[in-house]
Structure formats: structure tokens, C-alpha cells
Write a protein that holds these residues in place. Structure first.
Motif, PDB file in Angstrom:
ATOM      1  N   CYS A 119       6.286   9.663  88.388  1.00 16.18           N
ATOM      2  CA  CYS A 119       7.576  10.273  88.091  1.00 16.18           C
ATOM      3  C   CYS A 119       8.679   9.226  88.073  1.00 16.18           C
ATOM      4  O   CYS A 119       9.525   9.207  87.165  1.00 16.18           O
ATOM      5  N   ALA A 120       8.679   8.320  89.052  1.00 11.48           N
ATOM      6  CA  ALA A 120       9.702   7.272  89.123  1.00 11.48           C
ATOM      7  C   ALA A 120       9.624   6.357  87.904  1.00 11.48           C
ATOM      8  O   ALA A 120      10.657   5.981  87.324  1.00 11.48           O
ATOM      9  N   PHE A 121       8.405   6.001  87.490  1.00 10.72           N
ATOM     10  CA  PHE A 121       8.237   5.100  86.343  1.00 10.72           C
ATOM     11  C   PHE A 121       8.687   5.770  85.043  1.00 10.72           C
ATOM     12  O   PHE A 121       9.425   5.172  84.250  1.00 10.72           O
ATOM     13  N   PHE A 122       8.255   7.020  84.827  1.00 13.66           N
ATOM     14  CA  PHE A 122       8.647   7.739  83.603  1.00 13.66           C
ATOM     15  C   PHE A 122      10.163   7.921  83.535  1.00 13.66           C
ATOM     16  O   PHE A 122      10.778   7.770  82.480  1.00 13.66           O
ATOM     17  N   PHE A 123      10.747   8.247  84.683  1.00 15.05           N
ATOM     18  CA  PHE A 123      12.203   8.450  84.733  1.00 15.05           C
ATOM     19  C   PHE A 123      12.936   7.158  84.380  1.00 15.05           C
ATOM     20  O   PHE A 123      13.864   7.156  83.561  1.00 15.05           O
ATOM     21  N   GLY A 124      12.528   6.051  85.006  1.00 16.28           N
ATOM     22  CA  GLY A 124      13.187   4.774  84.746  1.00 16.28           C
ATOM     23  C   GLY A 124      13.077   4.360  83.293  1.00 16.28           C
ATOM     24  O   GLY A 124      14.061   3.901  82.691  1.00 16.28           O
ATOM     25  N   ALA A 125      11.883   4.541  82.691  1.00 19.51           N
ATOM     26  CA  ALA A 125      11.674   4.139  81.300  1.00 19.51           C
ATOM     27  C   ALA A 125      12.509   4.996  80.341  1.00 19.51           C
ATOM     28  O   ALA A 125      13.154   4.476  79.424  1.00 19.51           O
ATOM     29  N   ALA A 126      12.507   6.320  80.547  1.00 21.30           N
ATOM     30  CA  ALA A 126      13.239   7.213  79.650  1.00 21.30           C
ATOM     31  C   ALA A 126      14.748   7.012  79.777  1.00 21.30           C
ATOM     32  O   ALA A 126      15.476   6.987  78.770  1.00 21.30           O
ATOM     33  N   LEU A 127      15.242   6.859  81.018  1.00 22.52           N
ATOM     34  CA  LEU A 127      16.688   6.665  81.204  1.00 22.52           C
ATOM     35  C   LEU A 127      17.128   5.301  80.687  1.00 22.52           C
ATOM     36  O   LEU A 127      18.270   5.143  80.207  1.00 22.52           O
ATOM     37  N   TYR A 128      16.238   4.319  80.751  1.00 19.87           N
ATOM     38  CA  TYR A 128      16.527   2.983  80.186  1.00 19.87           C
ATOM     39  C   TYR A 128      16.796   3.099  78.682  1.00 19.87           C
ATOM     40  O   TYR A 128      17.750   2.510  78.158  1.00 19.87           O
ATOM     41  N   ILE A 333      15.774  14.367  82.259  1.00 21.77           N
ATOM     42  CA  ILE A 333      14.696  13.377  82.245  1.00 21.77           C
ATOM     43  C   ILE A 333      13.891  13.427  83.531  1.00 21.77           C
ATOM     44  O   ILE A 333      12.657  13.350  83.522  1.00 21.77           O
ATOM     45  N   LEU A 334      14.586  13.568  84.665  1.00 19.06           N
ATOM     46  CA  LEU A 334      13.903  13.650  85.960  1.00 19.06           C
ATOM     47  C   LEU A 334      12.973  14.850  86.004  1.00 19.06           C
ATOM     48  O   LEU A 334      11.836  14.766  86.487  1.00 19.06           O
ATOM     49  N   HIS A 335      13.439  15.980  85.501  1.00 19.53           N
ATOM     50  CA  HIS A 335      12.649  17.206  85.495  1.00 19.53           C
ATOM     51  C   HIS A 335      11.394  17.039  84.634  1.00 19.53           C
ATOM     52  O   HIS A 335      10.287  17.390  85.050  1.00 19.53           O
ATOM     53  N   ALA A 340       5.466  15.582  83.875  1.00 28.12           N
ATOM     54  CA  ALA A 340       4.492  14.629  83.329  1.00 28.12           C
ATOM     55  C   ALA A 340       3.733  13.919  84.444  1.00 28.12           C
ATOM     56  O   ALA A 340       2.504  13.777  84.383  1.00 28.12           O
ATOM     57  N   GLY A 341       4.454  13.477  85.482  1.00 30.42           N
ATOM     58  CA  GLY A 341       3.819  12.781  86.598  1.00 30.42           C
ATOM     59  C   GLY A 341       2.820  13.648  87.329  1.00 30.42           C
ATOM     60  O   GLY A 341       1.710  13.206  87.665  1.00 30.42           O
ATOM     61  N   ASN A 342       3.193  14.907  87.589  1.00 26.32           N
ATOM     62  CA  ASN A 342       2.288  15.815  88.304  1.00 26.32           C
ATOM     63  C   ASN A 342       1.028  16.105  87.502  1.00 26.32           C
ATOM     64  O   ASN A 342      -0.084  16.090  88.046  1.00 26.32           O
ATOM     65  N   PHE A 343       1.185  16.371  86.213  1.00 23.38           N
ATOM     66  CA  PHE A 343       0.012  16.714  85.406  1.00 23.38           C
ATOM     67  C   PHE A 343      -0.909  15.511  85.206  1.00 23.38           C
ATOM     68  O   PHE A 343      -2.129  15.627  85.310  1.00 23.38           O
ATOM     69  N   LEU A 344      -0.325  14.320  84.950  1.00 26.81           N
ATOM     70  CA  LEU A 344      -1.149  13.137  84.734  1.00 26.81           C
ATOM     71  C   LEU A 344      -1.805  12.656  86.024  1.00 26.81           C
ATOM     72  O   LEU A 344      -2.890  12.075  85.991  1.00 26.81           O
ATOM     73  N   ALA A 345      -1.156  12.892  87.167  1.00 26.57           N
ATOM     74  CA  ALA A 345      -1.719  12.447  88.440  1.00 26.57           C
ATOM     75  C   ALA A 345      -3.039  13.130  88.753  1.00 26.57           C
ATOM     76  O   ALA A 345      -3.893  12.567  89.455  1.00 26.57           O
ATOM     77  N   PHE A 346      -3.237  14.341  88.230  1.00 24.68           N
ATOM     78  CA  PHE A 346      -4.460  15.090  88.519  1.00 24.68           C
ATOM     79  C   PHE A 346      -5.563  14.852  87.486  1.00 24.68           C
ATOM     80  O   PHE A 346      -6.673  15.354  87.657  1.00 24.68           O
ATOM     81  N   VAL A 347      -5.258  14.091  86.425  1.00 26.71           N
ATOM     82  CA  VAL A 347      -6.272  13.848  85.395  1.00 26.71           C
ATOM     83  C   VAL A 347      -7.525  13.181  85.955  1.00 26.71           C
ATOM     84  O   VAL A 347      -8.654  13.596  85.640  1.00 26.71           O
TER      85      VAL A 347
END
Length: 506
Positions: A119-128, A333-335, A340-347
Motif C-alpha cells: 500500500c505504501a509503495f503504490f501510494f508513493g508511486a501514484a502520488l509521485y 489514491i490511498l484508498h 490493491a495492496g490487500n488483494f495482491l498481498a494474498f496472491v
């Protein structure tokens, strides 16, 4: 005579806490985690507006600069992270069952670690990308730092929301369990990124080694304090000594962990779990209930205090249209990043995901309320030399995300739950009815659960509309033309229903 500074601060904050809490309770009727910061922010806006109109006449002299200076003098990080958070976490841990932790350990651990980092990585990339788009670029590392602070769900906010939502027990356990255990990863990730921002060295091996050290040492400290406090509780005692013993458990385990450079939150949670799951063998039921009642009251006081302080932080934010709009975009973006983070973490964990209740991840993703921890971390570092240039963005975006997460995630959670769990009283008309219909679109299959109780008062989750799992026209056609095929279809349906209703699902 000495200085009355602290007495003045406490008096003002207590007065504001009373005003915001009563206004929210009697007028708005929202959960404290949502309503009190909103009311506090409204009070700040009204005060600033009043000062701009009447603050410099011959009768009323209000110096807004002095008020801002007083708010800035409050060390929010020290108050929360190095202060009252140990009481909140220990109070929650005392009531959290180890049996529940064993049952849901895998999903709680995944949500509190892998999902948080993603979640932290996706947020940072999208907000960047957004900051480049609007022409105010910010370093990716700084936005990643912001994402790590905002990645953790807040135990104070979660408890406030859950107390107002009738959720299935398994969801309440996972949301509260995640909020109890993700602080260690959040703070470790935040500090590691901060070290890089300051010019330090960072390696993946070093990060995981530090994280492992923090967790292992914290567990040892928590176990030691838990066993020691259990020994203190044996024999004759007064109610005061019981309360003081649990207070010592909270502060002592947290403080020793900090001195050992370990995770204070993990230490006091582990100590609270040990005491809370074994003190029934030492104390009678009335004593346990009285201690829990005391801590419930303390939690309420701290929450009011904390949420009022969150609203007061508006004094030190120089809001403008760009900052407000950017904060709203950051929240969206955080939401999306949490989903995305929760769903991908369980893959990688197919066995865990395959056994999940329908809609669990969607509800858990929506229920990620942010609060004081995120704001405290950002306020603690926003003015260091490497970040001072972006302090307005960091504080403004964080405040907006914290406030909106309470309003949108907190108030919107019942509608999301109604999409997967049948509620005959769900809203049908007006804005609430429109929002509920939008939430139903998240449940593309249309299958819903219904929560009931058996004769022993145990929660039972069953499928409300099993007919949606099969094409009824094909089943009817098969019954008329090929009874054997109809039996196979019915057997598959029964098997699928049994799997979906399995009590071992997460």
C-alpha cells in the motif's frame, strides 16, 4: 508560584474535548472517531473566521498567532507514540482472545505486513505521478515516507468505528487484530525511509534484520512483563492494585522496549494478550469486568482528547485550494492503494484466499481508518531540514486523509457490509439509498450472507440467497430432461454452499 503552563494547556484542551464530544453526541450522533475531529475542525474554522472579523476591535483582542504557537508547542508525537498509545493498545489486547489470534493469524499477519508495505509503495508511486502532473514535483522517497505513515490503520479509529457497526465477528477480529499488530511494520518502514531521506544507508537485508530484531525482542519483553504482572495479581489485592498493575504492564513494557530499540506497541500488545487470556484463572469475573470497565472509560477520555487535538492541528496548516484538492486526491489514491495492496498481498497465499468469506477483502480494505498515528509520525519529522520544504504538503495531505478516512471509510463501512451481508433495514431512498445501490455493484455475483445465532448464542453465517450460485433455468431444464444431470448440479451447489459457509473461512 511556578508556571501554570501545563495546567492552562490541559484546561483548554479538556474544555474543547467536552464541547466537541457533547456536540457530536447530542447533535451529530456520529462515532467519536469520526465526529469529534470534524467538530473540532469546524470549531477551529469558526474561531479563525471570528478572529478575522472581530479579533482586532476595541473590545475583543484575540491573537491568532499566539494560539498557533501554543498548538505548535504540543508535541503530538510524544503525546501519542511515546505516551498514551500504550494504554490504548494494552486495553484492546486485554480483551483480545488468543484463540481468535490463532484462528485468524495468517490473514492478520498478511494484512499487517505485506499488504501495508505494498500500500505504501503504490501510494508513493501514484502520488509521485500526480505531483508531476500538477507541476509541483516531490521526491518519490518523500512520498513513500508519507505512504508508510498513512499505511497503518489506527487502533483508536478502528475501535470507534467498530463500536457503531454491527459487523460479523470474524471481520471485527481481523480489523482490530490488524490495527494492533501493524504498528511495528509501519514505524519500522517509516524510520527506514526517513534514514534514507536524511542520507543514511539502506539495504533490504538491513531493513528485515531490524524489523526481526524489533519484533523478537518486543515479544520477549512483552512475555516477561505479562508473566510478571500475572504473578502480581495472585493473592490478596485491592481494585486499585489491579488497575495499577495493568497500567504498569502498559507503560513498563512499552518503555523497556523503547530503551531496547524494539517495538513498544508489540511489547505491550503481547503483554496484554498474556494477562487478558489468563487472568480469569486468578481473578473472579466481577474483578475482571471492573478493570475492563476502567480501561474502557480511560479509552473514551483519551480518544476525546486525541481527536480534539487532531482537529486543533488545523491551526498550523496553511490551507489553500491546491493543498485541499491535493489532499482529496491523496486520499483517493490511498484508498485505491489499500485495495490493491490487500488483494495482491494474498496472491501468493492461495490456500488462505480460497478459504475466505465472499467480500472479506473488500470490507477489510474499506475499513482502513487512519488516525493519530499517521499524523503523529508526519508532525514529528515535517520540519527537519530535508523535509521542511514540503512540510505543508506532508501535514496538509495527512490531515485531509485522516479526516476523510473517518468520514468516508467509517461512515461508508455499513453500506459496504450490506452489499455482502443481508440487512433488511438497509436504506432505500435519498442519498443513503443511492450510496447503498452503488455499494451493491461491488458484489458482482449478488451472493449475500446472513448472520444469525444458534441455540447456544454462537454466531452462524449462512448464505441468504443460494439460488444466485446456479442458473435456475438450466437446473429446471435438467430436472425435466436429465434427472441425473440435475442431481449433479444440485450436488455441486450443495458443495459450494458448504464451502462458502465453512466456519474455518477467514
Amino acid at each position: 508560584m511556578g508556571s501554570f503552563y501545563f495546567l492552562q494547556i490541559f484546561t483548554v484542551v479538556f474544555l474543547l474535548s467536552i464541547a466537541t464530544t457533547l456536540f457530536n453526541k447530542r447533535i451529530l450522533g456520529l462515532p467519536a472517531a469520526i465526529g469529534v475531529p470534524i467538530v473540532s475542525a469546524i470549531f477551529v474554522f469558526l474561531l479563525q473566521w471570528t478572529v478575522s472579523l472581530f479579533g482586532n476591535n476595541n473590545y475583543i483582542q484575540i491573537n491568532i498567532v499566539e494560539i498557533e504557537a501554543a498548538v505548535r508547542s504540543i508535541d503530538f508525537y510524544d503525546f501519542l507514540i511515546n505516551g498514551v498509545i500504550c494504554f490504548i493498545l494494552t486495553s484492546s489486547a486485554l480483551k483480545f482472545r488468543l484463540s481468535d489470534l490463532r484462528t485468524y493469524f495468517k490473514p492478520i499477519a498478511i494484512l499487517a505486513s505485506i499488504a501495508l508495505i505494498l500500500c505504501a509503495f503504490f501510494f508513493g508511486a501514484a502520488l509521485y505521478g500526480y505531483q508531476i502532473l500538477v507541476g509541483t514535483p516531490v521526491s518519490f522517497l518523500i512520498l513513500l515516507l508519507l505512504g508508510s505513515a498513512l499505511g497503518a490503520t489506527d487502533p483508536i479509529g478502528i475501535k470507534g468505528v467498530l463500536s457503531s457497526v454491527k459487523a460479523p465477528r470474524h471481520l471485527m477480529i481481523k480489523l482490530e487484530g490488524e490495527s494492533l499488530f501493524n504498528d511495528a511494520v509501519c514505524i519500522a518502514l517509516f524510520m527506514s525511509i526517513l534514514a534514507i531521506v536524511k542520507g543514511g544507508d539502506f539495504t533490504i537485508e538491513g531493513f528485515f534484520a531490524d524489523l526481526a530484531y524489533e519484533i523478537v525482542v518486543a515479544i520477549i519483553i512483552g512475555v516477561a512483563f505479562g508473566l510478571f504482572v500475572l504473578r502480581l495479581l495472585k493473592g490478596k489485592h485491592e481494585m486499585e492494585s489491579l488497575i495499577l498493575s495493568t497500567a504498569f504492564l502498559a507503560t513498563g513494557s512499552y518503555l523497556v522496549a523503547l530503551y531496547a530499540h524494539a517495538s513498544g506497541p508489540i511489547a505491550c500488545v503481547v503483554g496484554g494478550l498474556i494477562v487478558g487470556n489468563r487472568w480469569q484463572d486468578i481473578l473472579d469475573e466481577q474483578e475482571v469486568n471492573e478493570v475492563n470497565h476502567f480501561w474502557h472509560t480511560v479509552e473514551g477520555i483519551i480518544n476525546s482528547f486525541l481527536f480534539t487535538l487532531i482537529g486543533m492541528e488545523l491551526f498550523i496548516i496553511d490551507f489553500n485550494t491546491d493543498l485541499l484538492f491535493g489532499g482529496i486526491v491523496a486520499f483517493i489514491i490511498l484508498h485505491l492503494s489499500r485495495f490493491a495492496g490487500n488483494f495482491l498481498a494474498f496472491v501468493p497465499f492461495r490456500s488462505v484466499r480460497r478459504k475466505s468469506y465472499h467480500g472479506s477483502l473488500a470490507i477489510l480494505s474499506w475499513g482502513g481508518v487512519r488516525g493519530g498515528i499517521s499524523l503523529a509520525l508526519i508532525l514529528a519529522v515535517a520540519n527537519i531540514p530535508q523535509l521542511s520544504e514540503y512540510s505543508s504538503i506532508l501535514i496538509g495531505y495527512t490531515f485531509t486523509c485522516v479526516l476523510l478516512s473517518g468520514v468516508v471509510c467509517g461512515l461508508g463501512l455499513p453500506g459496504v457490509m450490506n452489499a455482502y451481508y443481508h440487512n433488511p433495514n438497509e436504506p432505500k431512498t435519498g442519498f443513503a439509498g443511492w450510496y447503498q445501490r452503488m455499494c451493491h455493484k461491488m458484489n458482482y455475483s449478488g451472493m449475500k450472507y446472513v448472520v444469525t445465532e444458534d441455540n447456544n448464542g454462537q454466531e452462524v453465517i449462512s448464505i441468504y440467497n443460494p439460488e444466485c450460485l446456479v442458473d435456475e433455468s438450466k437446473l429446471e431444464e435438467a430436472e425435466e430432461e436429465n434427472p441425473e444431470l440435475a442431481e449433479e448440479i444440485q450436488a455441486e451447489l450443495d458443495s459450494k454452499v458448504k464451502q462458502l459457509e465453512n466456519s474455518e473461512n477467514f
